[in-house]
Design a protein around this motif. Structure first.
Motif, PDB file in Angstrom:
ATOM      1  N   GLU A 347      43.114  40.874  36.958  1.00  0.00           N
ATOM      2  CA  GLU A 347      41.823  40.360  37.452  1.00  0.00           C
ATOM      3  C   GLU A 347      41.815  38.815  37.766  1.00  0.00           C
ATOM      4  OE1 GLU A 347      38.271  41.281  34.751  1.00  0.00           O
ATOM      5  OE2 GLU A 347      39.256  42.971  34.109  1.00  0.00           O
ATOM      6  N   MET A 348      41.321  38.526  38.772  1.00  0.00           N
ATOM      7  CA  MET A 348      41.388  37.182  39.470  1.00  0.00           C
ATOM      8  C   MET A 348      39.765  36.950  39.973  1.00  0.00           C
ATOM      9  SD  MET A 348      45.005  36.664  41.421  1.00  0.00           S
ATOM     10  CE  MET A 348      44.598  38.315  42.187  1.00  0.00           C
ATOM     11  N   GLY A 349      38.789  36.099  39.100  1.00  0.00           N
ATOM     12  CA  GLY A 349      37.704  35.935  39.878  1.00  0.00           C
ATOM     13  C   GLY A 349      37.004  37.335  39.912  1.00  0.00           C
ATOM     14  N   ALA A 350      36.540  37.725  40.938  1.00  0.00           N
ATOM     15  CA  ALA A 350      35.987  38.978  41.184  1.00  0.00           C
ATOM     16  C   ALA A 350      36.858  40.127  41.590  1.00  0.00           C
ATOM     17  CB  ALA A 350      34.984  38.791  42.223  1.00  0.00           C
ATOM     18  N   TYR A 351      38.017  39.641  41.805  1.00  0.00           N
ATOM     19  CA  TYR A 351      38.927  40.820  42.045  1.00  0.00           C
ATOM     20  C   TYR A 351      39.705  41.395  40.790  1.00  0.00           C
ATOM     21  CZ  TYR A 351      43.484  42.583  43.258  1.00  0.00           C
ATOM     22  OH  TYR A 351      44.642  43.621  43.500  1.00  0.00           O
ATOM     23  N   ARG A 352      39.609  42.954  41.042  1.00  0.00           N
ATOM     24  CA  ARG A 352      40.289  43.524  40.084  1.00  0.00           C
ATOM     25  C   ARG A 352      41.284  44.698  40.749  1.00  0.00           C
ATOM     26  NH1 ARG A 352      36.148  47.035  36.542  1.00  0.00           N
ATOM     27  NH2 ARG A 352      37.945  47.142  35.339  1.00  0.00           N
ATOM     28  N   GLY A 353      42.498  44.647  40.270  1.00  0.00           N
ATOM     29  CA  GLY A 353      43.507  45.440  40.944  1.00  0.00           C
ATOM     30  C   GLY A 353      44.342  46.237  40.127  1.00  0.00           C
TER      31      GLY A 353
END
Length: 407
Positions: A347-353
């Motif tokens: 997770e980075m900020g609003a990013y999820r991967g």
């Protein structure tokens, strides 16, 4: 090689200092370059004016309006959008390649040559150390050469669907784009081998990764079975053509997959579930015998497991060395404690991967930045290549450079 003025030059990882020009779109090429980025490479993603098609393959979409599909294979990159069919776009690309180690593209064969960017005729003489990776459907020559390729179509053509599914549903597409996904790894492997060889020769070379070759390579063990027996592989559902019991079974509260590989594991399993008589039955004494009597064996196992809780069964059998696991949904897979332990989600900020599958002890990789917005880094990238603000503005006015996302 050191590039202290580049925004992506000092990212940690095994590939720190490597610079890659990424002209690819959709899945195989972008996934390959995302893996390179995760391990430190500086990836410059150059999209066509229409953008990477996966930006629109939703819903769902992220806060910037890009499809979740796009975010899955494009983190860590810097992006710009440019018309390579325009001579000014081609000349701008030449400037960027001057400082690059690798170029990857997945255009239909002949496209790059039409733009004056053919590897043998244009790029190799000018950039002899460049590693050029072409990802295509079928390659450039042969009976199918030059045709576009798509994952599910290759699954069908190359026999994968014929061994996936059961008699009720018929041949079935594998639920993930397995051909595209593995082609990304084929391209990654080819690029790394070419880079290693460049340390010796000082020269680059062309790397080719095709969906067709990759799909054919996935036919293990079915192709070998056919080559040695002459029997056409067929539909087995979740079962294995060479091993039994190796299939899914129902417990009281859900499905499990039991993957017994040898006689020792089979004996342990039989003792644990109270079916010692099966281990002594001549029909099930060896793997070859179990394969011959697969249907009878499956019925016995279904009956024995019907009263078990799947989680309790799996936990206890795994502890004694019998391979078994619950058939999880995607959310259940990520909810596993071991998934958290292995960093399966980043997770980075609003990013999820999805996390990094390759773990290096001394130079570990990491997700570097959120997926780029359309044309987000054009000024930065071109400035590093020596373009002035006036140069960049002129390229925009000429319609060569695009910074507004297509409608």
């Amino acid at each position: 090689m050191e590039r202290p003025t580049h925004a992506g030059a000092h990212a940690p990882g095994a590939l720190a200092g490597l610079r890659v020009i990424d002209l690819s779109r959709v899945l195989a090429g972008p996934l390959c370059t995302q893996m390179l980025s995760d391990h430190g490479a500086d990836i410059i993603k150059i999209e066509p004016p229409s953008g990477d098609e996966t930006r629109s393959l939703g819903p769902p979409f992220d806060k910037h309006g890009d499809a979740a599909y796009f975010t899955a294979v494009n983190r860590g990159k810097r992006a710009m959008a440019m018309n390579l069919a325009d001579p000014a776009g081609r000349d701008t690309l030449f400037r960027l390649i001057e400082d690059a180690d690798v170029l990857i593209e997945n255009f239909v064969p002949g496209t790059m040559a039409r733009w004056g960017l053919d590897y043998e005729a244009s790029l190799k003489p000018r950039f002899p150390r460049l590693i050029y990776c072409a990802v295509t459907g079928f390659g450039a020559d042969g009976p199918l050469g030059g045709l576009p390729g798509y994952d599910a179509v290759l699954q069908a053509m190359c026999g994968l669907m014929s061994v996936n599914g059961d008699e009720a549903c018929g041949p079935t597409r594998i639920g993930v784009p397995i051909v595209d996904h593995l082609t990304a790894y084929v391209a990654l492997t080819g690029i790394l081998m070419a880079l290693n060889e460049r340390h010796v020769s000082g020269h680059g070379q062309r790397v080719e990764a095709t969906l067709f070759d990759t799909a054919m390579s996935l036919l293990v063990p079915h192709a070998a079975n056919w080559m040695y027996s002459g029997a056409v592989p067929g539909l087995l559902g979740s079962a294995h053509p060479n091993i039994a019991p190796y299939d899914k079974f129902a417990c009281a509260d859900g499905l499990v997959f039991l993957g017994i590989l040898n006689d020792r594991q089979f004996m342990k399993f039989c003792r644990f579930v109270g079916m010692e008589q099966l281990a002594e039955d001549a029909r099930f004494a060896t793997n070859a015998a179990r394969l011959q009597h697969r249907t009878a064996l499956s019925g016995e196992i279904e009956a024995a497991l019907s009263g078990w809780s799947r989680d309790a069964l799996c936990a206890q059998l795994m502890r004694i060395g019998v391979p078994i696991g619950p058939v999880n949904t995607v959310p259940e897979a990520f909810a596993q404690a071991h998934a958290a332990h292995r960093g399966a989600c980043v997770e980075m900020g609003a990013y999820r991967g999805i996390g990094l599958p390759a773990v290096l002890s001394r130079t570990p990789g990491s997700a570097k930045r959120e997926p780029p917005r359309f044309g987000e880094h054009a000024s930065q990238i071109l400035g590093e290549a020596g373009f002035s603000e006036l140069d960049v503005r002129q390229l925009m006015e000429q319609g060569v450079l695009h910074q507004s996302a297509p409608p």
